[in-house]
Design a protein around this motif. Sequence first.
Motif, mmCIF file in Angstrom:
data_model
loop_
_atom_site.group_PDB
_atom_site.id
_atom_site.type_symbol
_atom_site.label_atom_id
_atom_site.label_comp_id
_atom_site.label_asym_id
_atom_site.label_seq_id
_atom_site.Cartn_x
_atom_site.Cartn_y
_atom_site.Cartn_z
ATOM 1 N N ARG A 163 3.435 -9.122 -2.085
ATOM 2 C CA ARG A 163 3.981 -9.467 -3.404
ATOM 3 C C ARG A 163 3.185 -10.608 -4.031
ATOM 4 N N ARG A 166 -0.357 -9.386 -4.997
ATOM 5 C CA ARG A 166 -0.324 -8.522 -6.182
ATOM 6 C C ARG A 166 -0.073 -9.333 -7.450
ATOM 7 N N ASP A 182 3.667 -5.875 2.905
ATOM 8 C CA ASP A 182 3.057 -5.250 1.728
ATOM 9 C C ASP A 182 3.466 -3.784 1.679
ATOM 10 N N ALA A 186 -1.277 -3.811 -1.883
ATOM 11 C CA ALA A 186 -1.707 -4.756 -2.922
ATOM 12 C C ALA A 186 -3.210 -4.972 -2.937
ATOM 13 N N GLU A 189 -5.559 -3.933 -5.859
ATOM 14 C CA GLU A 189 -5.675 -4.694 -7.097
ATOM 15 C C GLU A 189 -6.855 -5.665 -7.077
#
Length: 251
Positions: A163, A166, A182, A186, A189
């Motif tokens: 989190r 990301r 996760d 992530a 990204e």
Amino acid sequence: MDLKLVGIAAGNPAHLTAAAIEAISQAEVILIPQKGEDKEELSQLRLTLCETFGAGRVIGFDMPVRDPDIADYKTRVNLWHDAIAAAWLHALGALQPGLRVVLLVWGDPSLFDSTLRIAERLRGQMDFTLSVVPGLTSIQLLTAAHAVPLNALAEPFLVTTGRHLRNSGWPAGVDTLVVMLDGDCAFRELDPEGVSIWWGAYLGMPGQILDHGPLSEAGPRIEARRAQARAARGWIMDTYLLRRQRADNAP
């Protein structure tokens, strides 16, 4: 009541410490969370440890689930922890005082696990002493499985969550990240240039899956393998290490 939180790594009997085995074998009661049919395998791994090391009475309790309709993450988690503490209190309240009670915790109770915080919610509601037996973490299992050092030479590393990665991107001032919790890959990204990944799912368990390589190549493979494994088993626990390569930060 003597309440002991025992780290059990990933449930592999070979990964338990001597102190953990002693705590399980001397327990008069062991609490086992029931997380539904799709995660029955996790309960069975705990039960196998109890059978292997001769634990006392095993008591199951229904594990509450987080309310997906609460938008704020910390509020949602805190209310969930309140519900778990209430479930513990209900299960423990039916026991006679003075018993040795053990709760088995994945990995180690100190790292991205809220068992200690939940236990503190019982203060003032019941009389107990609290102690912890540490366990191997998924980080150690990951680096051992890949035979790779956790940190680059003379360099720090950071443990974070999917989190945070990301939402905030790669943290400044560090070139090695360990990413836990996760649920949505992530790493996709990130700019993959110069980044390597070491990934593992079901670490230390039957069916362990590993992959590693440049993020640009390994990332898509990991996404596909992760989705396949989750569909097949109904759940997944995974961890990965990311390292940005510079000329002066070789392993």
